[in-house]
Design a protein around this motif. Structure first.
Motif, PDB file in Angstrom:
ATOM      1  N   LYS A  43       0.822  -1.222   0.000  1.00 54.75           N
ATOM      2  CA  LYS A  43       0.000   0.000   0.000  1.00 54.75           C
ATOM      3  C   LYS A  43       0.848   1.261   0.000  1.00 54.75           C
ATOM      4  CE  LYS A  43      -4.052  -1.955   2.201  1.00 54.75           C
ATOM      5  NZ  LYS A  43      -4.819  -2.089   3.429  1.00 54.75           N
ATOM      6  N   GLU A  44       2.092   1.147   0.456  1.00 55.93           N
ATOM      7  CA  GLU A  44       3.001   2.295   0.534  1.00 55.93           C
ATOM      8  C   GLU A  44       3.950   2.373  -0.650  1.00 55.93           C
ATOM      9  OE1 GLU A  44       2.612   4.670   2.816  1.00 55.93           O
ATOM     10  OE2 GLU A  44       0.889   3.495   3.497  1.00 55.93           O
ATOM     11  N   VAL A  45       3.718   1.546  -1.677  1.00 55.55           N
ATOM     12  CA  VAL A  45       4.606   1.482  -2.841  1.00 55.55           C
ATOM     13  C   VAL A  45       4.005   2.270  -3.996  1.00 55.55           C
ATOM     14  CG1 VAL A  45       5.572  -0.072  -4.587  1.00 55.55           C
ATOM     15  CG2 VAL A  45       5.599  -0.730  -2.171  1.00 55.55           C
ATOM     16  N   GLY A  46       4.801   3.186  -4.561  1.00 56.66           N
ATOM     17  CA  GLY A  46       4.353   3.994  -5.684  1.00 56.66           C
ATOM     18  C   GLY A  46       4.989   3.615  -7.007  1.00 56.66           C
ATOM     19  N   ALA A  47       6.104   2.876  -6.968  1.00 59.87           N
ATOM     20  CA  ALA A  47       6.796   2.445  -8.186  1.00 59.87           C
ATOM     21  C   ALA A  47       7.639   1.225  -7.847  1.00 59.87           C
ATOM     22  CB  ALA A  47       7.674   3.566  -8.748  1.00 59.87           C
ATOM     23  N   LEU A  48       7.944   0.426  -8.884  1.00 58.62           N
ATOM     24  CA  LEU A  48       8.699  -0.801  -8.706  1.00 58.62           C
ATOM     25  C   LEU A  48       9.907  -0.838  -9.630  1.00 58.62           C
ATOM     26  CD1 LEU A  48       5.488  -1.487  -8.367  1.00 58.62           C
ATOM     27  CD2 LEU A  48       6.271  -3.812  -8.336  1.00 58.62           C
ATOM     28  N   ALA A  49      10.981  -1.469  -9.148  1.00 62.98           N
ATOM     29  CA  ALA A  49      12.159  -1.769  -9.960  1.00 62.98           C
ATOM     30  C   ALA A  49      12.421  -3.251  -9.791  1.00 62.98           C
ATOM     31  CB  ALA A  49      13.365  -0.963  -9.487  1.00 62.98           C
ATOM     32  N   MET A  50      12.608  -3.970 -10.892  1.00 65.60           N
ATOM     33  CA  MET A  50      12.870  -5.406 -10.779  1.00 65.60           C
ATOM     34  C   MET A  50      13.767  -5.870 -11.905  1.00 65.60           C
ATOM     35  SD  MET A  50       9.249  -7.262 -11.923  1.00 65.60           S
ATOM     36  CE  MET A  50       8.340  -6.631 -10.551  1.00 65.60           C
ATOM     37  N   GLY A  51      14.379  -7.016 -11.673  1.00 64.69           N
ATOM     38  CA  GLY A  51      15.192  -7.641 -12.700  1.00 64.69           C
ATOM     39  C   GLY A  51      14.332  -8.511 -13.595  1.00 64.69           C
ATOM     40  N   ALA A  52      14.906  -8.943 -14.707  1.00 67.79           N
ATOM     41  CA  ALA A  52      14.162  -9.726 -15.697  1.00 67.79           C
ATOM     42  C   ALA A  52      13.715 -11.075 -15.159  1.00 67.79           C
ATOM     43  CB  ALA A  52      15.002  -9.914 -16.956  1.00 67.79           C
ATOM     44  N   SER A  53      14.555 -11.752 -14.374  1.00 72.44           N
ATOM     45  CA  SER A  53      14.170 -13.071 -13.849  1.00 72.44           C
ATOM     46  C   SER A  53      12.958 -12.953 -12.937  1.00 72.44           C
ATOM     47  CB  SER A  53      15.331 -13.720 -13.097  1.00 72.44           C
ATOM     48  OG  SER A  53      16.389 -13.998 -13.985  1.00 72.44           O
ATOM     49  N   THR A  54      12.937 -11.943 -12.097  1.00 72.10           N
ATOM     50  CA  THR A  54      11.783 -11.728 -11.217  1.00 72.10           C
ATOM     51  C   THR A  54      10.550 -11.397 -12.043  1.00 72.10           C
ATOM     52  OG1 THR A  54      13.225 -10.963  -9.443  1.00 72.10           O
ATOM     53  CG2 THR A  54      10.893 -10.368  -9.293  1.00 72.10           C
ATOM     54  N   PHE A  55      10.703 -10.506 -13.014  1.00 69.47           N
ATOM     55  CA  PHE A  55       9.590 -10.137 -13.886  1.00 69.47           C
ATOM     56  C   PHE A  55       9.011 -11.366 -14.585  1.00 69.47           C
ATOM     57  CE2 PHE A  55       8.242  -9.144 -18.232  1.00 69.47           C
ATOM     58  CZ  PHE A  55       7.144  -8.351 -17.967  1.00 69.47           C
ATOM     59  N   GLU A  56       9.886 -12.192 -15.148  1.00 68.98           N
ATOM     60  CA  GLU A  56       9.420 -13.382 -15.862  1.00 68.98           C
ATOM     61  C   GLU A  56       8.739 -14.361 -14.917  1.00 68.98           C
ATOM     62  OE1 GLU A  56      12.471 -13.362 -19.644  1.00 68.98           O
ATOM     63  OE2 GLU A  56      13.148 -14.273 -17.775  1.00 68.98           O
ATOM     64  N   TRP A  57       9.239 -14.498 -13.687  1.00 68.50           N
ATOM     65  CA  TRP A  57       8.591 -15.380 -12.716  1.00 68.50           C
ATOM     66  C   TRP A  57       7.195 -14.862 -12.396  1.00 68.50           C
ATOM     67  CZ3 TRP A  57       6.182 -15.074  -8.091  1.00 68.50           C
ATOM     68  CH2 TRP A  57       5.878 -16.275  -7.479  1.00 68.50           C
ATOM     69  N   VAL A  58       7.070 -13.546 -12.167  1.00 71.24           N
ATOM     70  CA  VAL A  58       5.758 -12.959 -11.868  1.00 71.24           C
ATOM     71  C   VAL A  58       4.793 -13.230 -13.023  1.00 71.24           C
ATOM     72  CG1 VAL A  58       4.500 -10.772 -11.567  1.00 71.24           C
ATOM     73  CG2 VAL A  58       6.609 -11.184 -10.286  1.00 71.24           C
ATOM     74  N   TRP A  73       9.889  -0.521 -13.657  1.00 69.63           N
ATOM     75  CA  TRP A  73      11.093  -0.530 -14.484  1.00 69.63           C
ATOM     76  C   TRP A  73      11.696  -1.920 -14.369  1.00 69.63           C
ATOM     77  CZ3 TRP A  73       8.973   3.611 -12.392  1.00 69.63           C
ATOM     78  CH2 TRP A  73       9.036   4.825 -13.070  1.00 69.63           C
ATOM     79  N   VAL A  74      11.824  -2.620 -15.499  1.00 71.59           N
ATOM     80  CA  VAL A  74      12.435  -3.943 -15.528  1.00 71.59           C
ATOM     81  C   VAL A  74      13.829  -3.786 -16.110  1.00 71.59           C
ATOM     82  CG1 VAL A  74      12.297  -6.312 -16.387  1.00 71.59           C
ATOM     83  CG2 VAL A  74      10.189  -5.060 -15.810  1.00 71.59           C
ATOM     84  N   ILE A  80      12.534  -9.003 -23.617  1.00 71.57           N
ATOM     85  CA  ILE A  80      11.460  -9.639 -22.862  1.00 71.57           C
ATOM     86  C   ILE A  80      10.140  -9.110 -23.391  1.00 71.57           C
ATOM     87  CG2 ILE A  80      12.772 -10.079 -20.740  1.00 71.57           C
ATOM     88  CD1 ILE A  80      11.538  -7.491 -19.606  1.00 71.57           C
ATOM     89  N   GLU A  81       9.128  -9.923 -23.294  1.00 65.27           N
ATOM     90  CA  GLU A  81       7.807  -9.500 -23.739  1.00 65.27           C
ATOM     91  C   GLU A  81       7.123  -8.766 -22.602  1.00 65.27           C
ATOM     92  OE1 GLU A  81       3.639 -11.411 -25.353  1.00 65.27           O
ATOM     93  OE2 GLU A  81       5.504 -12.530 -25.624  1.00 65.27           O
ATOM     94  N   LEU A  82       6.747  -7.520 -22.868  1.00 66.26           N
ATOM     95  CA  LEU A  82       6.091  -6.706 -21.853  1.00 66.26           C
ATOM     96  C   LEU A  82       4.580  -6.863 -21.958  1.00 66.26           C
ATOM     97  CD1 LEU A  82       8.192  -3.422 -22.132  1.00 66.26           C
ATOM     98  CD2 LEU A  82       8.469  -5.301 -20.500  1.00 66.26           C
ATOM     99  N   PRO A  83       3.880  -6.770 -20.838  1.00 63.53           N
ATOM    100  CA  PRO A  83       2.424  -6.865 -20.888  1.00 63.53           C
ATOM    101  C   PRO A  83       1.822  -5.647 -21.575  1.00 63.53           C
ATOM    102  CG  PRO A  83       3.138  -6.276 -18.682  1.00 63.53           C
ATOM    103  CD  PRO A  83       4.374  -6.552 -19.480  1.00 63.53           C
ATOM    104  N   THR A  84       0.658  -5.825 -22.174  1.00 63.81           N
ATOM    105  CA  THR A  84       0.000  -4.708 -22.846  1.00 63.81           C
ATOM    106  C   THR A  84      -0.744  -3.822 -21.861  1.00 63.81           C
ATOM    107  OG1 THR A  84      -1.916  -6.100 -23.303  1.00 63.81           O
ATOM    108  CG2 THR A  84      -0.241  -5.930 -25.037  1.00 63.81           C
TER     109      THR A  84
END
Length: 185
Positions: A43-58, A73-74, A80-84
């Motif tokens: 609830k206190e998060v306004g933006a995210l930064a992640m690596g590709a492996s984490t993104f792909e797992w999600v 930001w990945v 990598i294929e980004l969601p639409t």
């Protein structure tokens, strides 16, 4: 607003297996309304930064659906294929070069470094990581992706038990502050 690395870890310091699996974590019980649990943190998060492996797992874990409303930001050097749906940006390079942009997008909330101990380490190396939140699960993995492959000084500011998880919240001791404390000590 601050930059937080919030993650879970095995007792032996790994956030994922060598195959980037979190199956070991998903079998653990945690009280989602309990201390230091994800829903209150998110609830206190306004933006995210992640690596590709984490993104792909999600993306695999969520069946290809992107579930975050916050801009993300990945960091990756590969395609990598980004969601639409959602605001997901593929980026590469220095976290320092994009940090102000990410904080601005977060508004009055925090930037969450999601998974990726090395990515969190890059923020720490640049002096941009403020806190580390870790929920230690009662398992060992023996090997895998390390929690935070850096030498850092941390100050414990909160500890809690959430069912079988030992939860700790740490402030990153910045190099200048650490040097001043040592000189004063």
């Amino acid at each position: 607003m601050a930059t937080h690395y919030y993650t879970a870890s095995s007792l032996d310091g790994f956030i994922a297996t060598m195959e980037h699996s979190l199956d070991w974590l998903l079998t653990q019980e945690i009280d989602q309304d309990g201390p230091m649990a994800y829903p209150a943190f998110e609830k206190e998060v306004g933006a995210l930064a992640m690596g590709a492996s984490t993104f792909e797992w999600v993306m695999r874990h969520e069946g290809g659906r992107w579930g975050y409303a916050q801009p993300t930001w990945v960091f990756t050097h590969r395609e990598i294929e980004l969601p639409t749906d959602g605001d997901v940006r593929r980026v590469q390079g220095s976290v320092a070069a994009l940090h102000d942009e990410m904080l601005e997008a977060a508004g009055d909330k925090n930037l969450w470094v999601v998974g990726g101990g090395d990515l969190a380490g890059q923020f720490a190396d640049a002096g941009l990581l403020d806190e580390v939140w870790v929920q230690f699960a009662p398992v060992t993995l023996g090997e895998g992706a390390p929690l935070l492959p850096r030498a850092l000084d941390l100050e414990l500011i909160e500890v809690a038990r959430n069912r079988n998880f030992m939860c700790g919240r740490y402030r990153v001791v910045k190099p200048a502050a650490h040097s001043q404390q040592a000189a004063a000590g």
